[in-house]
Scaffold this motif. Structure first.
Motif: not given
Length: 284
Positions: A135-136, A164-175, A243-251, A255-259
């Protein structure tokens, strides 16, 4: 079993290393094992332990000091990354092969690596061959995104990496934790933007009809296809980090084998996430 990877990208100074450090600490608190690989051959300092450091393979300072090459900082970094692409076996040996690996790759900030050079695309393809789900994670500094023109530039930078990368990407505003109450209220509209309203803000400043038309086309394309949205990242707020980590994990279906369950706030409800964040933080 698959392995998992975040490619942490963004302009210089956008907070990539701080993001990696924050995520490592957060995951440790959750009892999750997360490793970091430094892929910036010009890095000077980072506050997290690394399982692999590209500077063990090649370093920008060494390239710049080589009298036969005579590269400057940018040319030296490109040389380092191309050398890295020709020596992926070093990375493979450093990573080993552990099932359920979850690795953050702290990438360089030079935009040319994601626009017209093939290095990062080659890295993605190699990781996928090693059974990584990638995931980007594209970071932009919220402090420099409070004006419509800067915001549009940030969107185009994020789009260049996506294309360029052709992968799922999550965009984040930091700070977000560094913004004043006034700035937080101002930036709220950029997290889930109405691009057509932004067109009006931008085109009123532009004098050239040609640039007005170009700006309208860009804003219309982004809005019509919902191509880029941002999540806020406040390193002082554990719930926000989660919340940010959840979005990336879902992407990447970590842990999909852990339901694995969908994150609480999916894209359709992202405006609710934004409202909740700012209600909690702006009114303090």
């Amino acid at each position: 079993m698959p392995r998992y990877a975040q490619l942490v990208m963004g302009p210089a100074g956008s907070g990539k290393s701080t993001y990696c450090s924050t995520m490592v600490q957060h995951c440790e608190a959750l009892g999750r094992a997360v490793q970091v690989v430094n892929l910036d051959p010009a890095a000077e300092f980072f506050s997290y332990p690394v399982m692999a450091d590209i500077r063990e393979l090649i370093e920008v300072d060494d390239v710049m000091e080589d009298e036969s090459l005579r590269f400057g900082p940018n040319g030296g970094l490109v040389f380092c990354m191309e050398y890295f692409a020709n020596n992926f076996n070093w990375l493979e040996e450093s990573l080993g092969h552990v099932e359920d690996d979850y690795i953050l790759f702290d990438c360089p900030g030079q935009i040319e690596l994601y626009t017209h050079l093939p290095v990062m695309k080659q890295l993605v393809e190699q990781l996928q061959q090693w059974e990584f789900r990638v995931c980007g994670v594209f970071l932009v500094d919220s402090q420099f995104m409070v004006e419509s023109f800067k915001f549009i530039s940030g969107i185009l930078a994020a789009l260049s990496a996506m294309i360029s990368l052709e992968i799922p990407q999550i965009n984040i505003m930091t700070k977000m934790d560094l913004l004043s109450k006034k700035a937080k209220k101002e930036i709220e509209k950029y997290l889930d933007p109405d691009m057509y309203s932004m067109i009006e803000d931008s085109t009123n400043i532009l004098k050239s009809k040609m640039f007005k038309k170009l700006t309208k086309s860009i804003c219309g394309l982004i809005d019509d296809y919902g191509m880029v949205r941002f999540l806020p990242f406040d390193r002082s707020d554990e719930e926000n980090i989660n919340i940010v980590l959840q979005h990336i994990d879902f992407t990447i279906q970590y842990g999909e084998d852990l339901e694995f369950k969908e994150p609480k706030e999916v894209d359709e409800d992202k405006s609710a996430l934004v409202d909740e964040y700012f209600q909690d933080h702006v009114d303090e």
